[in-house]
Write an enzyme that holds these catalytic residues in place. Structure first.
Site, PDB file in Angstrom:
ATOM      1  N   LYS A 297      21.349  28.447 -13.692  1.00 53.67           N
ATOM      2  CA  LYS A 297      20.953  27.167 -14.317  1.00 53.67           C
ATOM      3  C   LYS A 297      19.782  27.350 -15.279  1.00 53.67           C
ATOM      4  CE  LYS A 297      23.917  24.973 -11.683  1.00 53.67           C
ATOM      5  NZ  LYS A 297      23.524  23.863 -10.831  1.00 53.67           N
TER       6      LYS A 297
ATOM      7  N   GLY B 137      19.296  19.252  -7.104  1.00 51.18           N
ATOM      8  CA  GLY B 137      19.716  20.343  -7.992  1.00 51.18           C
ATOM      9  C   GLY B 137      19.487  19.961  -9.447  1.00 51.18           C
ATOM     10  N   ALA B 138      19.955  20.805 -10.340  1.00 51.41           N
ATOM     11  CA  ALA B 138      19.871  20.520 -11.774  1.00 51.41           C
ATOM     12  C   ALA B 138      20.985  21.295 -12.471  1.00 51.41           C
ATOM     13  CB  ALA B 138      18.512  20.934 -12.339  1.00 51.41           C
TER      14      ALA B 138
ATOM     15  N   GLU C 279      19.113   9.161  -9.418  1.00 49.14           N
ATOM     16  CA  GLU C 279      18.300  10.370  -9.224  1.00 49.14           C
ATOM     17  C   GLU C 279      16.965  10.207  -9.928  1.00 49.14           C
ATOM     18  OE1 GLU C 279      20.936  13.288 -10.818  1.00 49.14           O
ATOM     19  OE2 GLU C 279      21.722  13.823  -8.845  1.00 49.14           O
TER      20      GLU C 279
ATOM     21  N   GLY D 160      27.002  15.359 -12.470  1.00 51.36           N
ATOM     22  CA  GLY D 160      27.743  14.719 -11.385  1.00 51.36           C
ATOM     23  C   GLY D 160      27.721  13.209 -11.527  1.00 51.36           C
TER      24      GLY D 160
HETATM   25  O1  DER Z   1      24.693  15.589 -11.356  1.00 50.72           O
HETATM   26  C1  DER Z   1      23.581  15.858 -10.926  1.00 50.72           C
HETATM   27  O2  DER Z   1      22.563  15.288 -11.290  1.00 50.72           O
HETATM   28  C2  DER Z   1      23.450  17.046 -10.004  1.00 50.72           C
HETATM   29  O3  DER Z   1      22.249  16.963  -9.256  1.00 50.72           O
HETATM   30  C3  DER Z   1      23.417  18.300 -10.866  1.00 50.72           C
HETATM   31  O4  DER Z   1      22.302  18.193 -11.720  1.00 50.72           O
HETATM   32  C4  DER Z   1      23.358  19.578 -10.063  1.00 50.72           C
HETATM   33  O5  DER Z   1      24.574  19.683  -9.394  1.00 50.72           O
HETATM   34  P1  DER Z   1      24.983  21.059  -8.695  1.00 50.72           P
HETATM   35  O6  DER Z   1      23.892  21.331  -7.672  1.00 50.72           O
HETATM   36  O7  DER Z   1      26.307  20.751  -8.056  1.00 50.72           O
HETATM   37  O8  DER Z   1      25.062  22.115  -9.759  1.00 50.72           O
END
Ligand code: DER
Length: 238
Positions: free
Chosen positions: A125, A86-87, A107, A101
């Site tokens: 996002k 995710g981002a 990552e 997170g």
């Molecule tokens: O903390 C992170 O890097 C997560 O991947 C963040 O970028 C996305 O978290 P989410 O999918 O809970 O919004």
């Protein structure tokens, strides 16, 4: 459709790119969690075989172990076929902010070692420019004199109206303590009021600061963006 439904739709779409025999980077967060679940589902159904997962956090490691996904690491697999994650923010050039997170270092190591990095987001996002969501750009720093590093980061982005804050969590005693990453480091969050402009220059300036380990701007790393919105799901290659 709830936001979590959109996250799951984007995640499931990304897992369509996973082929048997792949070494797959397993992302961290509420969106990537759905991708990890889906991979384990397809493994159980025999629709995917011989997948090796490279987790990007202890949280994802534990989730993948509980789901029976075979795991390894970058030492054994320095080249990853495909990562899905995710981002927190995505700009029109597929630059990302990640790390809210707290998993940005592992990552960036895994996703930077990937032939393909598929980013999965719900439409909330999408931003016009990095730092545009008013939320933070995270920087992982060593605990030693972290307030010195915090001050230097805040000064560095004064033009962009930066407020740099040490990320804290509520400790067992109920008091605030510094949040600690999987790697034993702290996180300084950069809250920006204005566009920081040249992202590459900003990235290099941050990384030149002694005491900084890594930052959460992922520039030129993502290869594919999957966005789930109320009008459906789109796939865009860089
Ligand atoms: O903390 C992170 O890097 C997560 O991947 C963040 O970028 C996305 O978290 P989410 O999918 O809970 O919004």
């Amino acid at each position: 459709l709830t936001q979590d439904d959109l996250k799951r739709i984007a995640a499931y779409k990304a897992v369509e790119f996973v082929e048997s025999g792949m070494v797959v980077g397993l992302g961290t967060g509420s969106t990537a969690k759905h991708a990890v679940n889906r991979i384990s589902e397809l493994l159980r159904e025999g629709k995917l075989r011989d997948i090796i997962g490279i987790p990007t956090s202890t949280t994802t490691h534990e989730q993948a172990v509980s789901l029976g996904i075979p795991l390894s690491d970058l030492d054994s697999h320095p080249i990853v076929d495909l990562s899905i994650d995710g981002a927190d923010e995505v700009d029109p050039s597929l630059n990302l902010v990640k790390g809210r997170g707290g998993s940005l270092l592992r990552e960036k190591m895994v996703e930077g070692a990937s032939k393909k990095f598929v980013v999965i987001v719900d439409e909330s996002k999408l931003v016009k420019h990095i730092g545009g969501s008013g939320l933070a750009v995270p920087v992982e720093v060593v605990p030693f004199c972290c307030n010195f590093t915090r001050g230097k980061l805040e000064e560095m982005f004064r033009e962009a109206g930066c407020k740099a804050k040490l990320r804290v969590k509520i400790g067992s005693s109920g008091g605030e303590t510094a949040a600690v990453t999987d790697n034993g480091n702290y996180v300084v969050d950069l809250y920006l009021e204005r566009d920081i402009g040249d992202l590459e220059a900003a990235s290099e300036a941050i990384l030149r600061l002694p005491g900084v380990v890594e930052h959460g701007m992922f520039l030129g790393i993502a290869t594919t963006l999957i966005v789930a919105g109320k009008f459906g799901v789109t796939v865009k290659n860089r």
